[in-house]
Scaffold this motif. Structure first.
Motif, mmCIF file in Angstrom:
data_model
loop_
_atom_site.group_PDB
_atom_site.id
_atom_site.type_symbol
_atom_site.label_atom_id
_atom_site.label_comp_id
_atom_site.label_asym_id
_atom_site.label_seq_id
_atom_site.Cartn_x
_atom_site.Cartn_y
_atom_site.Cartn_z
ATOM 1 N N ALA A 199 -21.441 -1.185 -0.698
ATOM 2 C CA ALA A 199 -22.052 -1.256 0.634
ATOM 3 C C ALA A 199 -23.037 -2.420 0.723
ATOM 4 O O ALA A 199 -23.074 -3.160 1.717
ATOM 5 C CB ALA A 199 -22.763 0.059 0.952
ATOM 6 N N ALA A 200 -23.851 -2.598 -0.354
ATOM 7 C CA ALA A 200 -24.803 -3.706 -0.343
ATOM 8 C C ALA A 200 -24.088 -5.049 -0.297
ATOM 9 O O ALA A 200 -24.508 -5.976 0.401
ATOM 10 C CB ALA A 200 -25.710 -3.625 -1.573
ATOM 11 N N THR A 201 -22.971 -5.146 -1.051
ATOM 12 C CA THR A 201 -22.206 -6.398 -1.029
ATOM 13 C C THR A 201 -21.571 -6.626 0.334
ATOM 14 O O THR A 201 -21.516 -7.767 0.825
ATOM 15 C CB THR A 201 -21.126 -6.367 -2.114
ATOM 16 N N LEU A 202 -21.087 -5.550 0.955
ATOM 17 C CA LEU A 202 -20.451 -5.684 2.263
ATOM 18 C C LEU A 202 -21.439 -6.180 3.306
ATOM 19 O O LEU A 202 -21.148 -7.107 4.080
ATOM 20 C CB LEU A 202 -19.848 -4.343 2.684
ATOM 21 N N ILE A 203 -22.633 -5.573 3.326
ATOM 22 C CA ILE A 203 -23.625 -5.955 4.329
ATOM 23 C C ILE A 203 -24.265 -7.306 3.984
ATOM 24 O O ILE A 203 -24.319 -8.227 4.803
ATOM 25 C CB ILE A 203 -24.697 -4.860 4.459
ATOM 26 N N GLY A 204 -24.741 -7.390 2.733
ATOM 27 C CA GLY A 204 -25.380 -8.634 2.331
ATOM 28 C C GLY A 204 -24.411 -9.796 2.266
ATOM 29 O O GLY A 204 -24.773 -10.938 2.570
ATOM 30 N N GLY A 205 -23.166 -9.507 1.855
ATOM 31 C CA GLY A 205 -22.177 -10.579 1.776
ATOM 32 C C GLY A 205 -21.855 -11.169 3.130
ATOM 33 O O GLY A 205 -21.662 -12.383 3.267
ATOM 34 N N TRP A 206 -21.779 -10.287 4.155
ATOM 35 C CA TRP A 206 -21.497 -10.791 5.499
ATOM 36 C C TRP A 206 -22.595 -11.752 5.964
ATOM 37 O O TRP A 206 -22.327 -12.807 6.542
ATOM 38 C CB TRP A 206 -21.373 -9.616 6.463
ATOM 39 N N ILE A 207 -23.843 -11.387 5.666
ATOM 40 C CA ILE A 207 -24.961 -12.238 6.081
ATOM 41 C C ILE A 207 -25.004 -13.516 5.239
ATOM 42 O O ILE A 207 -25.145 -14.632 5.761
ATOM 43 C CB ILE A 207 -26.290 -11.467 5.953
ATOM 44 N N LEU A 208 -24.857 -13.377 3.916
ATOM 45 C CA LEU A 208 -24.961 -14.537 3.037
ATOM 46 C C LEU A 208 -23.794 -15.494 3.212
ATOM 47 O O LEU A 208 -23.973 -16.718 3.176
ATOM 48 C CB LEU A 208 -25.046 -14.071 1.580
ATOM 49 N N VAL A 209 -22.597 -14.938 3.416
ATOM 50 C CA VAL A 209 -21.442 -15.822 3.641
ATOM 51 C C VAL A 209 -21.611 -16.577 4.948
ATOM 52 O O VAL A 209 -21.290 -17.772 5.052
ATOM 53 C CB VAL A 209 -20.132 -15.010 3.625
#
Length: 613
Positions: A325-335
């Protein structure tokens, strides 16, 4: 349309899933294996503790039975019977009151029939006196315990007593003889099967009796032995010895004594070996509570292990879910933040207009991954701007090239129509018009050829070409033209030279270069046409001794409508399209066209073609 952000995020998530899957698998099975090993060790420890408690209780039970045997031995009746048997054995051959009875048996009479008779009498009376008669009603406070306990008491004098639970059978023999054990006769434990098939846990001990027993005015004593050094509380010893009287029997004034006797079988007091066995089934009352406690411990160990494994699974599941979940949310923002330079580049591209093809963005401000894209885009825009400029210039050149012959044609016709002329004059006017039309036709054909090349309509048709024949044909056409202008023409081609290419395009290339060598040569100059074989293909060269070219214009001669000598009249033959067509044909044939020219000394054009197209 695919989204780069979603694609990158999906790739990151897939990589994360694979990585977490592998890590979770390794961590789970490693931790679960450690928990299982701990469970096994705890289980084994519980079994060992149960067996220790069971053996300790079994030993305590055997010690209690030993106390019963000692109590039986030390009872008044038992001791009186023993003394009576001893006295009867001494007095048997002579009768009561015989003073000879007080003579020691190991003395003068030891080897006589009298001594043997007294010994036999003693043994008979001793065996009768030492027969064990234990009372099971007194031993067992709870009758149901007797069915799960098996007792066997054996005397070295030969007597054996067994509990009713053995049903007349005896416990299996073959156990080590305890009184020969150099370690002080410790209890011996083993697991055996009864003749009935019941498996029991057995302990065997050697029962010790009181070392000194008072019998009336006498004391029973055995001589000291090496095993006496073992504490009686932990080592079970036998009682054997001789009878002696430490003080006289009778009143003051003295009398006969029991004197010390030599140690021997005839003077041995019986030793008792007690075997106590318990049924190992869970129904045995003696160990029922121990088994229940052990089972409770085993159940607690199993429950604790399963709870730990469930907690481990839950922890890993929450950890993996949280990381996902953290990767999904943070990844969307960081990408999205990582793709921001692409948004800047996209915004800069949208600001490009037909009048200004420059990219309004400094590539140095972009990340290293996007910088090459911006740099190539800038170069592409520069080339596109140059192409547009060439197109504009080409349109102007075409208009100029067509306007000149059209103006000449129109002027010639108008002059001819102003007055009546003779037939010869009209013929001459028509010839001039025919030449102008031919030039225009040649110009249109070359422009059409370039248009076909740009559109990709002009296909290459490769086949095996005899270069010697092809070059010879071109020389046959160009040589008369050169000789008319006072030029010498040389051909240097091997007899057999073959290559696979498009013969029409190769002929057009060689013909154009040869015509240029003739047009731009000096009077009395020289033209040389050669062809050679190489490891990778063939090389065709056209060399002249003409006017040559300056270095700054050598890269421009292949551009469309470019003329090195602008003062020359723009005709169809000199419209600046010949070398452009030659360059396009050589590129289509997979070859390479180079020029080496020196101003005032001539030029050399070199064509390199591969063996196969």
């Amino acid at each position: 349309m695919k989204s780069i952000r979603r694609t990158l995020l999906l790739n990151v998530l897939l990589l994360l899933i694979v990585t977490l899957g592998v890590v979770t698998y390794v961590v789970y099975y490693t931790a679960a294996g450690a928990l299982r090993e701990r469970q096994q060790a705890a289980t084994e420890l519980a079994h060992v503790r149960y067996e220790d408690r069971r053996d300790e209780a079994l030993r305590a039970r055997a010690d209690k039975l030993a106390s019963e045997v000692q109590s039986n031995w030390n009872s008044t009746n038992f001791r009186n019977q023993w003394v009576a048997s001893e006295v009867a054995a001494v007095m048997a051959p002579m009768g009561p009151g015989n003073p000879a009875a007080l003579i020691p048996r190991a003395g003068i009479m030891g080897a006589t029939t009298f001594g043997r008779a007294s010994q036999l009498a003693f043994e008979v009376h001793a065996r009768l006196a030492t027969e064990l008669k234990l009372n099971e009603e007194e031993i067992y406070a709870k009758p149901d315990v007797a069915n799960y306990e098996y007792i066997q008491v054996t005397s070295d004098a030969g007597g054996t007593w067994t509990s009713r639970s053995l049903a007349g059978e005896t416990l299996p023999s073959g156990f080590p003889i305890l009184h020969r054990d150099p370690d002080g006769h410790p209890p011996r434990f083993d697991t055996v099967s009864l003749p009935s098939g019941v498996e029991v846990r057995r302990v065997t001990i050697r029962a010790n009796v009181t070392r000194y027993s008072r019998v009336g005015n006498f004391f029973l004593q055995r001589p000291a032995r090496p095993e006496d050094s073992v504490p009686p509380s932990r080592a079970v010893v036998g009682l054997a010895g001789a009878i002696r009287a430490p003080r006289p029997v009778g009143g003051p004034g003295g009398g006969p004594f029991f004197r010390p006797q030599p140690e021997g079988p005839e003077n041995t007091i019986p030793v008792f070996y007690i075997q106590c066995a318990w049924n190992t089934s869970a129904d045995a009352p003696q160990i029922e509570e121990m088994i229940r406690t052990r089972d409770q411990q085993l159940s607690a160990i199993d429950q604790e292990t399963e709870r730990s494994i469930r907690n481990l699974r839950a922890t890993l599941a929450w950890s993996v879910s949280g990381a996902f979940a953290a990767t999904l949310i943070g990844g969307w923002i960081l990408v999205g933040a990582g793709l921001f330079p692409l948004k800047r580049l996209s915004q800069a591209v949208s600001e490009i207009n037909p009048k200004d093809f420059r990219l309004p963005l400094d590539p140095r401000t972009l990340p290293s991954e996007v910088n090459p894209v911006a740099d190539r885009l800038s170069r592409a825009l520069t080339q596109l701007q140059a192409a547009f400029e060439r197109e504009k210039r080409a349109a102007a050149d075409i208009s100029h090239e067509l306007r000149t012959p059209l103006a000449a044609l129109t002027t010639t016709i108008e002059v001819s129509c102003r007055k009546v002329r003779s037939a010869e004059q009209y013929r001459q006017t028509l010839d001039e018009c025919r030449v102008i039309a031919k030039q225009m036709s040649l110009l249109v054909e070359r422009m059409l050829a370039l248009a076909w090349l740009d559109a990709g309509v002009d296909e290459v048709r490769p086949q095996s070409v005899e270069v010697t024949d092809l070059v010879g044909g071109v020389a046959a056409i160009a040589k008369p033209l050169a000789e008319v202008q006072g030029l010498s023409f040389k051909v240097n081609v091997p007899n057999r030279l073959t290559v696979r290419t498009d013969p029409d395009k190769l002929r057009e290339v060689v013909m154009n270069l040869t015509h240029n060598a003739i047009e731009y040569n000096r009077p009395g100059g020289e033209i040389e046409l050669t062809a050679t074989q190489t490891t990778s293909g063939i090389v065709v060269e056209v060399r002249d001794t003409g006017i040559g070219m300056a270095p700054e214009i050598q890269d421009k001669i292949f551009e469309r409508f470019f003329r090195a000598d602008p003062s020359r009249q723009a005709t169809g033959a000199h419209a600046g399209l010949g070398l452009a067509i030659v360059k396009e044909y050589v590129d289509r044939l997979g070859g390479r066209l180079t020029v080496d020219s020196t101003l005032g000394r001539g030029s050399r054009f070199r064509i390199e073609l591969p063996n196969a197209l």
